[in-house]
Design a protein around this motif. Sequence first.
Motif, PDB file in Angstrom:
ATOM      1  N   LEU A 147       0.833  -1.213   0.000  1.00  0.00           N
ATOM      2  CA  LEU A 147       0.000   0.000   0.000  1.00  0.00           C
ATOM      3  C   LEU A 147       0.863   1.256   0.000  1.00  0.00           C
ATOM      4  CD1 LEU A 147      -2.936  -0.889   2.436  1.00  0.00           C
ATOM      5  CD2 LEU A 147      -2.754  -1.233  -0.033  1.00  0.00           C
ATOM      6  N   ARG A 148       1.942   1.259   0.779  1.00  0.00           N
ATOM      7  CA  ARG A 148       2.825   2.424   0.788  1.00  0.00           C
ATOM      8  C   ARG A 148       3.443   2.632  -0.592  1.00  0.00           C
ATOM      9  NH1 ARG A 148       8.095   3.993   4.587  1.00  0.00           N
ATOM     10  NH2 ARG A 148       8.880   5.570   3.133  1.00  0.00           N
ATOM     11  N   ALA A 149       3.889   1.553  -1.226  1.00  0.00           N
ATOM     12  CA  ALA A 149       4.510   1.672  -2.548  1.00  0.00           C
ATOM     13  C   ALA A 149       3.527   2.236  -3.565  1.00  0.00           C
ATOM     14  CB  ALA A 149       5.028   0.311  -3.002  1.00  0.00           C
ATOM     15  N   ALA A 150       2.264   1.827  -3.491  1.00  0.00           N
ATOM     16  CA  ALA A 150       1.258   2.352  -4.419  1.00  0.00           C
ATOM     17  C   ALA A 150       1.074   3.852  -4.227  1.00  0.00           C
ATOM     18  CB  ALA A 150      -0.061   1.623  -4.221  1.00  0.00           C
ATOM     19  N   CYS A 151       1.049   4.306  -2.971  1.00  0.00           N
ATOM     20  CA  CYS A 151       0.955   5.751  -2.708  1.00  0.00           C
ATOM     21  C   CYS A 151       2.130   6.491  -3.325  1.00  0.00           C
ATOM     22  CB  CYS A 151       0.904   6.015  -1.202  1.00  0.00           C
ATOM     23  SG  CYS A 151      -0.598   5.470  -0.380  1.00  0.00           S
ATOM     24  N   GLU A 152       3.326   5.973  -3.142  1.00  0.00           N
ATOM     25  CA  GLU A 152       4.522   6.643  -3.653  1.00  0.00           C
ATOM     26  C   GLU A 152       4.547   6.663  -5.172  1.00  0.00           C
ATOM     27  OE1 GLU A 152       7.482   4.373  -1.637  1.00  0.00           O
ATOM     28  OE2 GLU A 152       7.420   5.633   0.175  1.00  0.00           O
ATOM     29  N   VAL A 153       4.067   5.585  -5.804  1.00  0.00           N
ATOM     30  CA  VAL A 153       3.991   5.556  -7.263  1.00  0.00           C
ATOM     31  C   VAL A 153       3.048   6.638  -7.763  1.00  0.00           C
ATOM     32  CG1 VAL A 153       3.064   4.218  -9.196  1.00  0.00           C
ATOM     33  CG2 VAL A 153       4.625   3.143  -7.584  1.00  0.00           C
ATOM     34  N   LEU A 154       1.874   6.725  -7.168  1.00  0.00           N
ATOM     35  CA  LEU A 154       0.880   7.697  -7.623  1.00  0.00           C
ATOM     36  C   LEU A 154       1.336   9.135  -7.387  1.00  0.00           C
ATOM     37  CD1 LEU A 154      -2.294   5.818  -6.394  1.00  0.00           C
ATOM     38  CD2 LEU A 154      -1.634   6.213  -8.774  1.00  0.00           C
ATOM     39  N   LEU A 155       2.068   9.374  -6.318  1.00  0.00           N
ATOM     40  CA  LEU A 155       2.552  10.720  -6.042  1.00  0.00           C
ATOM     41  C   LEU A 155       3.593  11.179  -7.062  1.00  0.00           C
ATOM     42  CD1 LEU A 155       2.786  10.561  -2.153  1.00  0.00           C
ATOM     43  CD2 LEU A 155       1.251  12.000  -3.495  1.00  0.00           C
ATOM     44  N   ARG A 156       4.197  10.242  -7.793  1.00  0.00           N
ATOM     45  CA  ARG A 156       5.171  10.605  -8.826  1.00  0.00           C
ATOM     46  C   ARG A 156       4.532  10.819 -10.194  1.00  0.00           C
ATOM     47  NH1 ARG A 156       8.352   6.368  -6.329  1.00  0.00           N
ATOM     48  NH2 ARG A 156       7.716   4.932  -7.989  1.00  0.00           N
ATOM     49  N   LEU A 157       3.253  10.459 -10.337  1.00  0.00           N
ATOM     50  CA  LEU A 157       2.624  10.518 -11.650  1.00  0.00           C
ATOM     51  C   LEU A 157       2.121  11.917 -11.982  1.00  0.00           C
ATOM     52  CD1 LEU A 157       0.498   7.242 -11.761  1.00  0.00           C
ATOM     53  CD2 LEU A 157       2.826   7.619 -12.546  1.00  0.00           C
ATOM     54  N   PRO A 158       2.077  12.246 -13.277  1.00  0.00           N
ATOM     55  CA  PRO A 158       1.470  13.511 -13.686  1.00  0.00           C
ATOM     56  C   PRO A 158      -0.052  13.429 -13.592  1.00  0.00           C
ATOM     57  CG  PRO A 158       2.107  12.237 -15.614  1.00  0.00           C
ATOM     58  CD  PRO A 158       2.621  11.484 -14.425  1.00  0.00           C
TER      59      PRO A 158
END
Length: 421
Positions: free
Chosen positions: A186-197
Amino acid sequence: MVITLREHATARSIPLDTITGRALAVSRVLETATPDPERPGNWLLRAGSRVGAIRVPLPTPRSPGARARDALTLRIVPKTPVRRLFFLLGFSLDPARAWRQEQDGSVDVGAHEDVVPALAYAVERQIDRALRQGVLQGYQRVEESALVVRGRIREAEQIRRHFGRTPPIEIAYDAYTPDIPENRILRAACEVLLRLPDVPSDVRRRLSHQRVRLADATPLVRGRELPRWTPSRLNARYQRALPLAEAVIRGTSPEHRTGELPINGFLFDMNALFEDFVTGALREAVREHGLTGRLQDPHHLDIAGKVRMRPDLVVHHPDGRTPVAVVDAKYKTEKAGSYPSADLYQMLAYCTVLGLGEGHLVYAAGQRGERVHEVRGSGRPGVLGGVRLYQHVVDLDRDPSQLLDTFRGLAARLAADHNQQ
């Protein structure tokens, strides 16, 4: 700079510098990315079956005093409405649950009409629901050097590392901690989305909050396999969020580099998504008739076993050994009034190897109605009239309940044919 392309639409001529154009070409995000022969300085860009958004940093001007330009954001818009796309995603992640619910999209996307905003919103909402009762904790094996004894002494390590000296002491114990695979994902998914445009500011703020709540979970290393988790009653409240979070992590485009330009973003492969939906829906439908569906069922075309073949779905008799039907999903549009002949050749090979009298091809677009082709010279004992190849079209613009009814009808037909054999 923002470029918007539509899935499988006509190529557009876009002004791009050579470095950025080459970065897009090498990344294989697009079906076509080549210099425009008629317009120097422009590139012909055509989207394929991948939809989503990526960000490419534009090269920094080298002239003295020049200002760096913003990044290029490339959006690829799906032909299918976003809400329907996420219904397909929800079904492919958990066919059994989506089949039972039959609601308009098993993944809540709010009012968002673009892929990345809808995805970010859906993931954040699922994570929030998972964490409402607090962050899940579990027991994890810990091995470390310590000044006091806790758990079991690792005698071999103690002798190897600290022979004749104490402390420290090499120990091993089970710690009750939030640093478990579920929270790491779940943490990794948050971090991925925070990097997306294109992630809306309010959703970005909530994702940052969820990441803080999961701060005790170890960050995942990009490129490594996701940690494994096992469904249980203890993590039941996480079980809707985890498959979606895993889809986000796996769907993140890897960093493609050309020179100094990294490409980052998130992309859905509509080919894979449609195939997962068709096979998942049909497998659930045939279960109602006592039949079993096997995905990517491995077989060999030749007697020597050197040419492998994997039909998308093979439906088996309740005994689990006798094939009843074979189905292949094709996310493509017919051309000049007919589908590619190669699809029929492939299906004929499946039917021949499996000893079946009919095969079914399911397409995402094309002329409505069913088509049937009876293969010449294919008549043989036990198969009346030879091999028949059926081509079906699934209208993805229809309501989810109507889509699922389509597969129920096909499943009932396969079961009826089986009973007549």
